[in-house]
Design a protein around this motif. Structure first.
Motif, PDB file in Angstrom:
ATOM      1  N   LYS A   1      60.117 -70.890 -43.392  1.00 56.51           N
ATOM      2  CA  LYS A   1      59.049 -70.706 -44.374  1.00 56.51           C
ATOM      3  C   LYS A   1      58.515 -69.278 -44.264  1.00 56.51           C
ATOM      4  O   LYS A   1      58.458 -68.704 -43.173  1.00 56.51           O
ATOM      5  CB  LYS A   1      57.932 -71.724 -44.118  1.00 56.51           C
ATOM      6  CG  LYS A   1      58.376 -73.176 -44.302  1.00 56.51           C
ATOM      7  CD  LYS A   1      58.681 -73.477 -45.752  1.00 56.51           C
ATOM      8  CE  LYS A   1      59.115 -74.902 -45.996  1.00 56.51           C
ATOM      9  NZ  LYS A   1      59.336 -75.188 -47.419  1.00 56.51           N
TER      10      LYS A   1
ATOM     11  N   VAL B   1      54.278 -79.212 -44.335  1.00 49.90           N
ATOM     12  CA  VAL B   1      55.593 -78.630 -44.639  1.00 49.90           C
ATOM     13  C   VAL B   1      56.285 -79.394 -45.769  1.00 49.90           C
ATOM     14  O   VAL B   1      56.451 -80.618 -45.701  1.00 49.90           O
ATOM     15  CB  VAL B   1      56.502 -78.666 -43.383  1.00 49.90           C
ATOM     16  CG1 VAL B   1      57.849 -78.015 -43.673  1.00 49.90           C
ATOM     17  CG2 VAL B   1      55.818 -77.955 -42.206  1.00 49.90           C
TER      18      VAL B   1
ATOM     19  N   GLU C   1      59.569 -70.018 -49.212  1.00 51.10           N
ATOM     20  CA  GLU C   1      60.710 -69.674 -48.342  1.00 51.10           C
ATOM     21  C   GLU C   1      61.232 -68.299 -48.755  1.00 51.10           C
ATOM     22  O   GLU C   1      60.883 -67.808 -49.828  1.00 51.10           O
ATOM     23  CB  GLU C   1      61.800 -70.739 -48.485  1.00 51.10           C
ATOM     24  CG  GLU C   1      61.294 -72.101 -48.023  1.00 51.10           C
ATOM     25  CD  GLU C   1      62.361 -73.190 -48.006  1.00 51.10           C
ATOM     26  OE1 GLU C   1      63.537 -72.899 -48.315  1.00 51.10           O
ATOM     27  OE2 GLU C   1      61.993 -74.326 -47.674  1.00 51.10           O
TER      28      GLU C   1
ATOM     29  N   TYR D   1      50.937 -77.842 -39.340  1.00 46.68           N
ATOM     30  CA  TYR D   1      51.558 -77.274 -40.533  1.00 46.68           C
ATOM     31  C   TYR D   1      51.815 -78.406 -41.531  1.00 46.68           C
ATOM     32  O   TYR D   1      52.310 -79.468 -41.142  1.00 46.68           O
ATOM     33  CB  TYR D   1      52.910 -76.634 -40.194  1.00 46.68           C
ATOM     34  CG  TYR D   1      52.801 -75.498 -39.197  1.00 46.68           C
ATOM     35  CD1 TYR D   1      52.509 -74.203 -39.623  1.00 46.68           C
ATOM     36  CD2 TYR D   1      52.993 -75.732 -37.835  1.00 46.68           C
ATOM     37  CE1 TYR D   1      52.417 -73.168 -38.706  1.00 46.68           C
ATOM     38  CE2 TYR D   1      52.895 -74.697 -36.917  1.00 46.68           C
ATOM     39  CZ  TYR D   1      52.601 -73.419 -37.357  1.00 46.68           C
ATOM     40  OH  TYR D   1      52.501 -72.391 -36.460  1.00 46.68           O
TER      41      TYR D   1
ATOM     42  N   ILE E   1      53.344 -67.380 -44.502  1.00 48.07           N
ATOM     43  CA  ILE E   1      52.443 -68.526 -44.303  1.00 48.07           C
ATOM     44  C   ILE E   1      51.106 -68.083 -43.711  1.00 48.07           C
ATOM     45  O   ILE E   1      51.038 -67.550 -42.603  1.00 48.07           O
ATOM     46  CB  ILE E   1      53.121 -69.596 -43.406  1.00 48.07           C
ATOM     47  CG1 ILE E   1      54.477 -69.999 -44.009  1.00 48.07           C
ATOM     48  CG2 ILE E   1      52.212 -70.802 -43.211  1.00 48.07           C
ATOM     49  CD1 ILE E   1      54.445 -70.431 -45.466  1.00 48.07           C
TER      50      ILE E   1
ATOM     51  N   CYS F   1      52.947 -74.812 -45.675  1.00 46.57           N
ATOM     52  CA  CYS F   1      54.258 -74.138 -45.715  1.00 46.57           C
ATOM     53  C   CYS F   1      55.092 -74.595 -46.903  1.00 46.57           C
ATOM     54  O   CYS F   1      55.761 -75.640 -46.823  1.00 46.57           O
ATOM     55  CB  CYS F   1      55.022 -74.432 -44.430  1.00 46.57           C
ATOM     56  SG  CYS F   1      54.141 -74.008 -42.936  1.00 46.57           S
TER      57      CYS F   1
ATOM     58  N   GLY G   1      49.812 -68.779 -40.116  1.00 51.12           N
ATOM     59  CA  GLY G   1      51.076 -69.199 -39.495  1.00 51.12           C
ATOM     60  C   GLY G   1      51.080 -69.161 -37.974  1.00 51.12           C
ATOM     61  O   GLY G   1      51.548 -70.105 -37.339  1.00 51.12           O
TER      62      GLY G   1
ATOM     63  N   GLU H   1      56.024 -65.713 -40.676  1.00 44.71           N
ATOM     64  CA  GLU H   1      57.233 -66.489 -40.980  1.00 44.71           C
ATOM     65  C   GLU H   1      57.205 -67.666 -39.997  1.00 44.71           C
ATOM     66  O   GLU H   1      56.929 -67.458 -38.815  1.00 44.71           O
ATOM     67  CB  GLU H   1      58.447 -65.604 -40.709  1.00 44.71           C
ATOM     68  CG  GLU H   1      59.778 -66.311 -40.807  1.00 44.71           C
ATOM     69  CD  GLU H   1      60.885 -65.527 -40.113  1.00 44.71           C
ATOM     70  OE1 GLU H   1      61.825 -65.099 -40.787  1.00 44.71           O
ATOM     71  OE2 GLU H   1      60.813 -65.360 -38.872  1.00 44.71           O
ATOM     72  N   VAL H   2      57.474 -68.877 -40.491  1.00 44.51           N
ATOM     73  CA  VAL H   2      57.479 -70.028 -39.579  1.00 44.51           C
ATOM     74  C   VAL H   2      58.863 -70.685 -39.650  1.00 44.51           C
ATOM     75  O   VAL H   2      59.323 -71.066 -40.733  1.00 44.51           O
ATOM     76  CB  VAL H   2      56.364 -71.044 -39.931  1.00 44.51           C
ATOM     77  CG1 VAL H   2      56.334 -72.170 -38.898  1.00 44.51           C
ATOM     78  CG2 VAL H   2      55.003 -70.363 -40.002  1.00 44.51           C
TER      79      VAL H   2
END
Ligand SMILES: Cc1cc2nc3c(=O)[nH]c(=O)nc-3n(C[C@H](O)[C@H](O)[C@H](O)COP(=O)(O)OP(=O)(O)OC[C@H]3O[C@@H](n4cnc5c(N)ncnc54)[C@H](O)[C@@H]3O)c2cc1C
Length: 297
Positions: free
Chosen positions: A54, A68, A27, A66, A57, A24, A60, A113-114
């Motif tokens: 994030k 990050v 953004e 993850y 991904i 990740c 995801g 999207e995370v």
């Protein structure tokens, strides 16, 4: 950059295929500009508290862990300073992944999207040194661009094979399509570019094997060129399939859609060119920075 404990805990299940990992970095407002990330990791006792979103991904929604990238220093002296990398587990409270749908290509690959909302991560999950995250990330991309270059070569080869056999079987004007010189010229150019792309990808991989680390300029070149070649080959391969290629009834239309991502992820085409350019000028350490002075100068 992980320590032995982290490697023992997290790598074997990945290698065995029992667990899945996601990385990740991107953004909503920061893709190519990695230093523009806003996700924060604030230290609180023996933990870091992660907040941020994030985007795009891979894996995801199916990942168990993850990796990050987050800001540990909100006011660094330079914008690419003060970032750090963490391992976040999917079951940690505050992690939410939202699947993104309707992608143009690589639809078999999960993209999400995370969101990290007050996710508490033990300090043992910091990878490497605090504040070194940007440099670790750049090194990561230098390595991963090589497999993406081979993804491009494989995709281009698959598209070439489809086009070749289609041209040898399809009849037009009472002859096989491959019997026309224009088609042979197309196939010849496709095959030539394919072999050149393969060699450049091998060269980048060979250099990494030999030196123990990738050459950023060479790696960017391999990804840039193989991705360009893949676009050219899928374009011509679809052309050879005529209307059947466009209508999505033939496998080639999937190759055509899948190829596009090669110039976007793991560094866009423009970012690869920038890395090559900066390597040539010696601003990024690379063998490309050694250009001999011509004796006639
Ligand atoms: C299917 C998919 C999977 C992905 N998987 C992951 C993942 O697993 N993890 C992850 O972190 N990210 C992932 N990404 C994100 C991907 O790495 C970014 O989309 C990519 O880095 C580009 O960022 P951006 O989309 O924000 O575009 P932007 O950075 O906004 O760029 C838009 C355009 O501007 C150009 N541009 C930007 N800067 C310059 C410049 N200085 N000079 C000239 N042109 C410039 C770009 O090349 C591009 O053409 C994925 C993306 C997709 C689509």
């Amino acid at each position: 950059f992980g320590n032995e404990e982290q490697k023992k805990k997290y790598l074997p299940p990945l290698a065995k295929g029992e667990k899945i990992c996601a990385a990740c970095y991107t953004e909503p407002q920061a893709g190519s500009d990695v230093a523009g990330i806003k996700t924060r990791a604030d230290k609180d006792g023996d933990e870091y508290v992660i907040n941020g979103t994030k985007m795009f991904i891979t894996n995801g929604t199916i990942a168990d862990y993850y990796i990050v990238l987050a800001r540990t220093d909100p006011n660094p002296p330079k914008r690419h300073h003060g970032m750090s990398v963490f391992i976040v587990e999917k079951d940690m409270p505050g992690v939410q992944a939202n699947k993104l749908k309707n992608k143009l290509g690589i639809r078999a690959s999960d993209t999400a999207e995370v969101v990290f909302k007050n996710v508490r991560v033990p300090k043992e999950n910091l990878i490497g040194q605090e504040g070194q995250g940007f440099y670790q990330t750049m090194m990561f991309f230098n390595v991963t661009r090589i497999p993406v270059a081979f993804q491009a070569v494989g995709l281009a080869q698959g598209a070439f094979e489809l086009a070749y056999h289609y041209a040898r079987n399809r009849e037009v004007f009472e002859r096989k399509l491959a019997d026309f010189q224009v088609t042979q010229e197309k196939l010849a150019k496709m095959r030539t570019e394919l072999e050149a792309a393969r060699l450049l990808a091998y060269q980048a991989a060979f250099f990494q094997d030999k030196m123990g680390m990738p050459d950023p300029g060479l790696t960017a070149m391999a990804k840039y060129y193989t991705a360009r070649v893949a676009q050219f080959i899928v374009h011509e391969a679809l052309q050879i399939h005529g209307g059947y290629g466009f209508m999505g009834e033939q496998a080639i239309s999937r190759f055509y859609r899948d190829a596009r991502i090669l110039e976007i992820y793991e560094g866009t085409r423009e970012i690869e060119l920038e890395v090559i350019g900066r390597s040539l000028l010696g601003k990024i350490p690379s063998r490309l920075g050694t250009v001999r002075k011509h004796p006639l100068m």
